[in-house]
Design a protein around this motif. Structure first.
Motif, short mmCIF file in Angstrom:
data_model
loop_
_atom_site.label_atom_id
_atom_site.label_comp_id
_atom_site.label_asym_id
_atom_site.label_seq_id
_atom_site.Cartn_x
_atom_site.Cartn_y
_atom_site.Cartn_z
N ASP A 1 0.86 -1.18 0.00
CA ASP A 1 0.00 0.00 0.00
C ASP A 1 0.90 1.23 0.00
O ASP A 1 1.88 1.29 0.74
CB ASP A 1 -0.90 0.03 1.24
CG ASP A 1 -2.00 -1.03 1.18
OD1 ASP A 1 -2.74 -1.04 0.17
OD2 ASP A 1 -2.11 -1.84 2.11
N GLU B 1 -4.63 4.21 9.05
CA GLU B 1 -6.02 3.83 8.79
C GLU B 1 -6.17 2.96 7.54
O GLU B 1 -7.15 2.23 7.40
CB GLU B 1 -6.89 5.08 8.63
CG GLU B 1 -7.13 5.86 9.92
CD GLU B 1 -5.90 6.59 10.42
OE1 GLU B 1 -4.98 6.83 9.59
OE2 GLU B 1 -5.85 6.91 11.62
N ILE B 2 -5.17 3.03 6.64
CA ILE B 2 -5.27 2.24 5.41
C ILE B 2 -5.31 0.74 5.73
O ILE B 2 -5.87 -0.05 4.98
CB ILE B 2 -4.08 2.55 4.47
CG1 ILE B 2 -4.29 1.91 3.08
CG2 ILE B 2 -2.78 2.05 5.06
CD1 ILE B 2 -5.45 2.47 2.31
N GLN C 1 -7.03 -0.64 7.89
CA GLN C 1 -8.40 -1.05 8.18
C GLN C 1 -9.33 -0.90 6.97
O GLN C 1 -10.50 -1.27 7.04
CB GLN C 1 -8.95 -0.20 9.35
CG GLN C 1 -8.04 -0.12 10.56
CD GLN C 1 -7.68 -1.48 11.11
OE1 GLN C 1 -8.51 -2.39 11.11
NE2 GLN C 1 -6.45 -1.64 11.59
N ASP C 2 -8.80 -0.36 5.90
CA ASP C 2 -9.60 -0.15 4.69
C ASP C 2 -9.84 -1.49 3.98
O ASP C 2 -8.88 -2.18 3.61
CB ASP C 2 -8.87 0.82 3.76
CG ASP C 2 -9.71 1.20 2.55
OD1 ASP C 2 -10.72 0.53 2.28
OD2 ASP C 2 -9.34 2.18 1.87
N GLU D 1 -10.53 -2.10 1.09
CA GLU D 1 -10.00 -2.10 -0.27
C GLU D 1 -8.47 -2.13 -0.30
O GLU D 1 -7.87 -2.19 -1.37
CB GLU D 1 -10.48 -0.86 -1.03
CG GLU D 1 -11.99 -0.73 -1.13
CD GLU D 1 -12.60 -1.91 -1.90
OE1 GLU D 1 -11.98 -2.35 -2.89
OE2 GLU D 1 -13.68 -2.38 -1.49
N SER D 2 -7.84 -2.08 0.86
CA SER D 2 -6.38 -2.02 0.90
C SER D 2 -5.76 -3.39 0.61
O SER D 2 -6.39 -4.43 0.77
CB SER D 2 -5.91 -1.54 2.28
OG SER D 2 -6.20 -2.52 3.27
N GLN E 1 -5.61 -5.66 3.73
CA GLN E 1 -6.79 -6.48 4.01
C GLN E 1 -6.90 -7.63 3.01
O GLN E 1 -7.34 -8.73 3.37
CB GLN E 1 -8.05 -5.60 3.95
CG GLN E 1 -8.19 -4.64 5.12
CD GLN E 1 -8.32 -5.37 6.44
OE1 GLN E 1 -8.96 -6.41 6.54
NE2 GLN E 1 -7.69 -4.81 7.48
#
Length: 234
Positions: free
Chosen positions: A29, A35-36, A38-39, A41-42, A45
């Motif tokens: 990423d 916070e990314i 927890q995204d 779409e990251s 994840q």
């Protein structure tokens, strides 16, 4: 299954570490914000969704996840819930419980640690390490180790494998690898220079046209460079 993850700053350096480790796939990423992670779409994840219990998450630095100790502790809890292991390539091999103990202690005692003193100490250790392992080192053992590492890099051994065999930090092996790449590039350029001169001399026997000589020289040099550099990337 080993899965790599990179994020934020120094992505190229992170990829360098990760690609030297045996990984099934690398996720990354660009976003620097915590916070990314927890995204939905990251890539992080996506990585978690891709994993199975017993898999191992591999990162170059602990800071890839966060610099906040509490967030790192939450990260460790998440890995534990998913039954994943963690490998930090620039740190000692620790279990999740070991990491939790270290981070918990640092989190509790952070106010006792003077950031500038720590920074100076790390800088001194880095400079000392750089001077110790060098071809110009005064220590014969360090010089021998440097040569051995160079030969293993020629044999395309993994950085972490070399570090384990020689008992030195991965960062040191990575630095030597970068020096090795610069030396190799310099040798390639020198060889191309002499081959270009030889090509011109050979072409003179077939044509007096200077333009043809230059074209042949440039083309042959580019072909040599392309094949050499392409081979070095494999």
């Amino acid at each position: 299954m080993n899965l790599g993850y990179a994020r934020g700053n120094k992505l190229n350096q992170q990829f360098g570490f990760l690609e030297a480790y045996e990984l099934e796939e690398i996720f990354s990423d660009v976003d620097h914000n915590y916070e990314i992670l927890q995204d939905p779409e990251s890539d992080y994840q996506r990585l978690l969704n891709y994993t199975e219990p017993g898999d191992c998450l591999v990162i170059a630095f602990l800071e890839v996840i966060s610099r906040d100790y509490q967030q790192l502790l939450e990260f460790l809890n998440e890995l534990e819930d998913l039954e994943l292991d963690l490998v930090v390539l620039t740190s000692p091999e620790l279990t999740l419980n070991d990491w939790r103990e270290v981070l918990s202690w640092v989190n509790r005692n952070d106010q006792l640690l003077h950031p500038r003193l720590i920074k100076l100490k790390l800088k001194q250790e880095k400079n000392q390490n750089k001077e110790t392992y060098s071809i110009f080192s005064r220590d014969s053992e360090a010089k021998k180790l440097y040569r051995d590492v160079m030969w293993q890099l020629v044999g395309k051994s993994k950085l972490r494998t070399i570090a384990k065999q020689k008992g030195v930090p991965v960062e040191t092996i990575y630095r030597i690898q970068q020096e090795f790449k610069r030396v190799k590039l310099a040798v390639i350029l020198a060889v191309c220079f002499f081959l270009a001169i030889a090509t011109i001399k050979i072409t003179e026997n077939f044509s007096d046209n200077i333009l043809i000589q230059i074209v042949v020289c440039v083309v042959s040099t580019l072909v040599i460079l392309y094949n050499t550099l392409a081979d070095s990337e494999q």
